[in-house]
Design an enzyme around this catalytic site. Structure first.
Site, PDB file in Angstrom:
ATOM      1  N   TYR A 145       0.857  -1.187   0.000  1.00  0.00           N
ATOM      2  CA  TYR A 145       0.000   0.000   0.000  1.00  0.00           C
ATOM      3  C   TYR A 145       0.889   1.231   0.000  1.00  0.00           C
ATOM      4  CZ  TYR A 145      -3.486   3.438   1.541  1.00  0.00           C
ATOM      5  OH  TYR A 145      -4.317   4.532   1.638  1.00  0.00           O
ATOM      6  N   ASP A 233       9.141   2.828   0.143  1.00  0.00           N
ATOM      7  CA  ASP A 233       8.061   3.462   0.888  1.00  0.00           C
ATOM      8  C   ASP A 233       8.219   3.054   2.351  1.00  0.00           C
ATOM      9  OD1 ASP A 233       5.788   4.271   2.141  1.00  0.00           O
ATOM     10  OD2 ASP A 233       4.399   3.506   0.630  1.00  0.00           O
ATOM     11  N   LYS A 261       3.698   8.943   9.069  1.00  0.00           N
ATOM     12  CA  LYS A 261       3.411   8.326  10.362  1.00  0.00           C
ATOM     13  C   LYS A 261       4.357   8.756  11.483  1.00  0.00           C
ATOM     14  CE  LYS A 261       0.405   4.998   8.306  1.00  0.00           C
ATOM     15  NZ  LYS A 261       0.465   4.269   7.074  1.00  0.00           N
TER      16      LYS A 261
HETATM   17  C1  LIG Z   1      -0.055   4.742   5.681  1.00  0.00           C
HETATM   18  C2  LIG Z   1       0.778   4.475   4.491  1.00  0.00           C
HETATM   19  C3  LIG Z   1       0.817   5.352   3.395  1.00  0.00           C
HETATM   20  C4  LIG Z   1      -0.110   6.527   3.275  1.00  0.00           C
HETATM   21  O1  LIG Z   1       0.096   7.483   4.264  1.00  0.00           O
HETATM   22  P1  LIG Z   1      -1.122   8.481   4.625  1.00  0.00           P
HETATM   23  O2  LIG Z   1      -0.521   9.430   5.600  1.00  0.00           O
HETATM   24  O3  LIG Z   1      -2.214   7.616   5.172  1.00  0.00           O
HETATM   25  O4  LIG Z   1      -1.532   9.144   3.356  1.00  0.00           O
HETATM   26  C5  LIG Z   1       1.717   5.106   2.397  1.00  0.00           C
HETATM   27  N1  LIG Z   1       2.530   4.037   2.429  1.00  0.00           N
HETATM   28  C6  LIG Z   1       2.518   3.165   3.459  1.00  0.00           C
HETATM   29  C7  LIG Z   1       3.476   2.029   3.465  1.00  0.00           C
HETATM   30  C8  LIG Z   1       1.617   3.330   4.502  1.00  0.00           C
HETATM   31  O5  LIG Z   1       1.561   2.432   5.481  1.00  0.00           O
END
Ligand SMILES: *Cc1c(COP(=O)(O)O)cnc(C)c1O
Length: 429
Positions: A145, A233, A261
């Protein structure tokens, strides 16, 4: 005097004015059933709902919280920053400090651009990679994701997985025409049209799936051969697996890193970083446009700096010990209850995979594996845990977040509840 609203009252009211009653789909409890609890406040490892019930919380804002809720270092920094104004539309010193800190900690990062969410960070990383390489194709892995940008939503894990969608309505074929989705943990063949390979270096949105030995190294090599950029990511793993994230843990340096995060201490934030040559391609120094009214927000940077200041090497060692205590305890408790599930741990991250079968030692290595998880069994366990005041995420594909507020005593409480809940869930199953 009217009685304060219950969770059910609020969920009903919410559904009238907010689609599904929530501002992020997984929160609606769609895949586990029942009524979501509406949080009134939170402290340390606990959240308290509007009915006054206390939950030992393993959601921790899906990983945005690492020190525990309402940590005084963070709340004081935010309060102090707020008194000086909440947004200016002009640069501030804290943006510089946070960028310096990220560049110092993250392998391969020399410059940083702050955004307001992880989605914006990955979206910008893709645009930057395409602008820098002057190529179009993006390779992503099923079950990873990367936020909800059009080009990256295909086979997206997390909430997309629990909704059973391969992508999303409203994303035209043209938007994903240059996105290639391949299985996790297999190094794909790349050609000269590939701008970038984007990967969660530890997949934490299809349960928890670690990279098999050689996978990340293989991606690095394949990208170098093809002249493509490697995007890690690290929105979950960054500053959670350690100060240098997965890049440091696995000794593989990406070209572009995305964060979110943890680096916001629980306030809205995102960031991307790379070597200067790549980052200079962004506006205003380069032709790749990206911007944000609230980017580098004074409160978010204050919270992020306060959180990162607490995250010393000793803190990560302690967090990993806590994660191990939880994972080992949960594994034993589930096995003793005869509840068919496997517990996976990568450093400070923990994942649960229900329905591993007789071969409980075998953990998923890709999305096809991960999707065989027994969502009904997870839903039963989730409900029994909630009834015992323990909150796991309301979706079978989310990681379990142990934080620094989860003291050994708190973890032992949680394990006792898991033993109880698993027995009850197994009886109902
Ligand atoms: C949470 C998440 C995102 C998106 O971040 P948001 O602040 O919710 O837009 C992107 N990549 C990973 C791996 C994530 O866990």
């Amino acid at each position: 005097m009217t009685a304060p609203p219950t969770n059910a009252d609020l969920f009903e009211a919410a559904q009238r004015v907010i689609p599904g009653g929530v501002n992020s789909p997984v929160r609606a409890f769609g895949s586990v059933g029942g009524t979501p609890y509406f949080v009134a406040r939170a402290e340390g490892p606990y959240v308290f709902d509007v009915e006054g019930r206390r939950y030992l919380d393993f959601v921790q804002s899906y990983g945005a919280i690492i020190l525990g809720h309402a940590h005084p270092a963070v709340t004081e920094a935010v309060a102090k920053a707020a008194a000086d104004g909440t947004s200016y539309g002009a640069p501030t010193q804290r943006e510089v400090l946070l960028a310096e800190l990220i560049a110092e900690a993250a392998p391969g990062v020399e410059q940083v651009r702050l955004t307001s969410s992880g989605t914006e960070a990955t979206m910008t990383a893709v645009r930057l990679a395409r602008g820098f390489t002057e190529r179009s194709r993006i390779v992503k892995f099923a079950g990873c994701y990367h936020g909800h940008a059009d080009a990256l939503l295909a086979a997206g894990g997390s909430g997309v997985a629990t909704l059973g969608l391969s992508g999303s309505a409203g994303v035209p074929p043209s938007a994903v025409a240059d996105t290639v989705v391949v299985p996790y943990n297999v190094v794909p063949a790349l050609d000269e049209e590939t701008a970038a390979v984007v990967v969660e270096p530890v997949a934490a949105n299809m349960g928890l799936v670690p990279p098999v030995p050689g996978f990340l190294e293989g991606l690095r090599h394949a990208c170098d051969e093809a002249g493509a950029l490697l995007i890690f990511d690290e929105v979950i793993t960054g500053f959670r697996l350690g100060r240098g994230g997965a890049a440091e843990r696995y000794g593989v340096t990406p070209d572009i890193s995305c964060f979110g995060k943890v680096i916001g201490g629980g306030l809205p934030i995102g960031a991307l970083g790379a070597r200067t040559e790549i980052m200079q391609t962004l506006a205003p120094t380069g032709p790749v446009y990206q911007a944000g009214t609230l980017s580098g927000n004074p409160l978010a940077t204050a919270a992020g700096l306060a959180a990162l200041e607490q995250l010393t090497p000793a803190a990560y060692a302690e967090l990993e010990a806590r994660a191990s205590r939880f994972a080992d305890g949960a594994r034993d408790a589930l096995a003793d209850a005869g509840f068919d599930a496997a517990v996976c741990q990568v450093g400070t991250l923990v994942g649960l995979y229900c329905g591993a079968g007789p071969d409980a030692g075998r953990l998923p290595v890709d999305y096809d594996d991960a999707r065989t998880t027994d969502e009904q069994a997870y839903a039963r366990l989730h409900a029994e845990l909630l009834a015992r005041g323990v909150a796991f995420a309301p979706g079978a594909y989310e990681a379990i977040f142990v934080g620094l507020a989860h003291t050994p005593d708190v973890i032992d409480d949680a394990v006792a509840s898991i033993a109880d809940a698993a027995t009850a869930a197994e009886l109902r199953g």
